[in-house]
Design an enzyme around this catalytic site. Structure first.
Site, short mmCIF file in Angstrom:
data_model
loop_
_atom_site.label_atom_id
_atom_site.label_comp_id
_atom_site.label_asym_id
_atom_site.label_seq_id
_atom_site.Cartn_x
_atom_site.Cartn_y
_atom_site.Cartn_z
N PRO A 154 72.95 -6.74 77.55
CA PRO A 154 71.93 -7.26 76.62
C PRO A 154 72.51 -7.64 75.26
CG PRO A 154 71.09 -5.36 77.81
CD PRO A 154 72.56 -5.44 78.13
N VAL A 190 75.79 -18.57 66.69
CA VAL A 190 74.48 -18.83 67.29
C VAL A 190 73.45 -17.94 66.60
CG1 VAL A 190 73.12 -18.84 69.41
CG2 VAL A 190 75.57 -19.36 69.50
N SER A 238 85.10 -2.97 68.81
CA SER A 238 85.08 -4.37 68.40
C SER A 238 83.99 -4.60 67.37
CB SER A 238 84.84 -5.28 69.61
OG SER A 238 83.57 -5.04 70.17
N ASP A 292 80.63 -13.90 74.57
CA ASP A 292 81.67 -12.92 74.91
C ASP A 292 82.28 -13.15 76.29
OD1 ASP A 292 83.35 -10.87 74.41
OD2 ASP A 292 81.87 -9.27 74.50
N ASP A 350 81.34 -8.65 81.77
CA ASP A 350 80.70 -7.76 80.80
C ASP A 350 79.35 -8.33 80.35
OD1 ASP A 350 80.66 -5.36 79.36
OD2 ASP A 350 81.47 -6.30 77.57
N LEU A 381 78.04 -8.92 61.72
CA LEU A 381 76.87 -9.22 62.52
C LEU A 381 76.53 -8.10 63.49
CD1 LEU A 381 77.59 -12.97 63.39
CD2 LEU A 381 75.97 -12.09 61.70
#
Length: 364
Positions: free
Chosen positions: A151, A105, A39, A166, A148, A33
């Site tokens: 956007p 989501v 990460s 996150d 953190d 995604l």
């Protein structure tokens, strides 16, 4: 030198598990995604419950202490009960990579929306920021500081809802703005000054600073401070004065400029005191009506205490009392009028009697 050197763990690897891998014997990675410096976020299939989930993997963070810390942070995030906060289901380690499993989501991140379509309309940008304030307020009330807010961690769903993701894993990983304890925690472009100083003393106002950077980006298409060197960006957060958003884009109200610059204050004490205060200031800056206070309803509990009566019964009782009072008042007024009329008749009768007496005296 005595002793035997430790053998490498054949199950460990510096590579993040890829598509087709199964984590924890349960989560099958389906597609990528998105990814950052250290990460990746994958769409995965939960084999046990038969549902799609999002799995975030962090390379090189499979040490026991790191996995334990990730689990602790995941538990903290799971304690946040709010529709604007992504639900955390699980956390673990596989092949040297720590991972956290969250609800999937659907939608674009704020970063994707700005990259594709440019800055948001002022009202829409403020709406998104206010929704994030609501989610952060719930997190802070649960004792969780995001650390953190970027956007890339704000998802705009197709139905208009806003979800923050996150939570609680910013302590893990190295590079790209995420480092372990003793180094900077957070993404440099959206980093609060106190995070750059690494004092270890952070509260929710650090998240508000980062959110102000996100709103700045949504309004202008760029963060407050930019530089190819991440260290230079961190130093700018510590020392430089951010530009007014209205100098980068026409049509931004001066009041909104003021709210953003206040929230970007170097000293947390000079920022809004909490997420609710920032949300209220943002709404006022664009002329949006304030959110009315939540109304609560008490169920009837019995007894004669008026504080515990059914509201409907209380309303009916009030109406009845008012009607009785009006009737009693009317009756009182009627009695007063009757007494007044009687007095007038007595006076008239007295005058007539006096007249008769005078006439008789005169004739006689």
């Amino acid at each position: 030198m005595s002793g035997t050197a430790a053998l490498p763990d054949p199950d460990r690897t510096d590579e993040i598990p890829s598509e087709g891998s199964v984590l924890g014997g349960r989560y099958e990675l389906r597609s990528l995604l998105g990814e950052g410096g250290m990460s990746q976020v994958h769409l995965a299939h939960d084999r046990e419950l038969g549902r799609p989930v999002a799995v975030k993997l962090m390379r090189g963070s499979g040490e026991p202490d790191d996995v334990a810390r990730l689990r602790d942070e995941a538990r903290a995030a799971a304690a946040i009960d709010h529709p604007g906060v992504v639900t955390v289901h699980d956390a673990g380690e596989s092949g040297g990579a720590a991972y956290v499993v969250m609800s999937y989501v659907e939608g674009d991140t704020l970063a994707q929306r700005v990259d594709r379509s440019g800055p948001l309309d002022v009202a829409e940008a403020v709406r998104v920021a206010v929704a994030v304030c609501d989610a952060l307020g719930a997190a802070h009330a649960a004792g969780v500081v995001h650390r953190d807010v970027t956007p890339g961690n704000i998802i705009l769903r197709p139905d208009g809802a806003v979800v923050v993701t996150d939570f609680g894993i910013a302590r893990l990983g190295e590079g790209a703005g995420r480092t372990r304890t003793g180094h900077v925690i957070g993404t440099p472009l959206y980093l609060a000054p106190e995070q750059g100083r690494d004092t270890g003393r952070l509260d929710g106002r650090a998240d508000l600073y980062s959110l102000a950077c996100c709103l700045f980006t949504a309004l202008t298409g760029r963060p407050p401070f930019t530089d190819p060197d991440p260290f230079a960006v961190v130093m700018a957060h510590l020392r430089a004065t951010p530009p007014r958003p209205s100098t980068l884009r026409a049509g931004i109200p001066p009041a909104l400029d003021a709210v953003l610059l206040r929230t970007l204050a170097k000293d947390p004490a000079h920022r809004p005191r909490d997420a609710a205060a920032l949300a209220a200031a943002l709404r006022a800056a664009v002329g949006a009506p304030p959110v009315p206070p939540a109304r609560t309803r008490e169920l009837p509990t019995g007894g004669d205490d008026p504080a515990h009566r059914d509201p409907a019964a209380a309303t009916g009782s009030h109406a009845l009392d008012s009607t009785i009072a009006e009737v009693e008042s009317d009756e009182s007024h009627s009695a007063d009028r009757r007494r007044g009329l009687a007095a007038v008749l007595l006076v008239l009768a007295a005058l007539v009697l006096v007249g008769l007496v005078v006439t008789l005296v005169t004739v006689g």
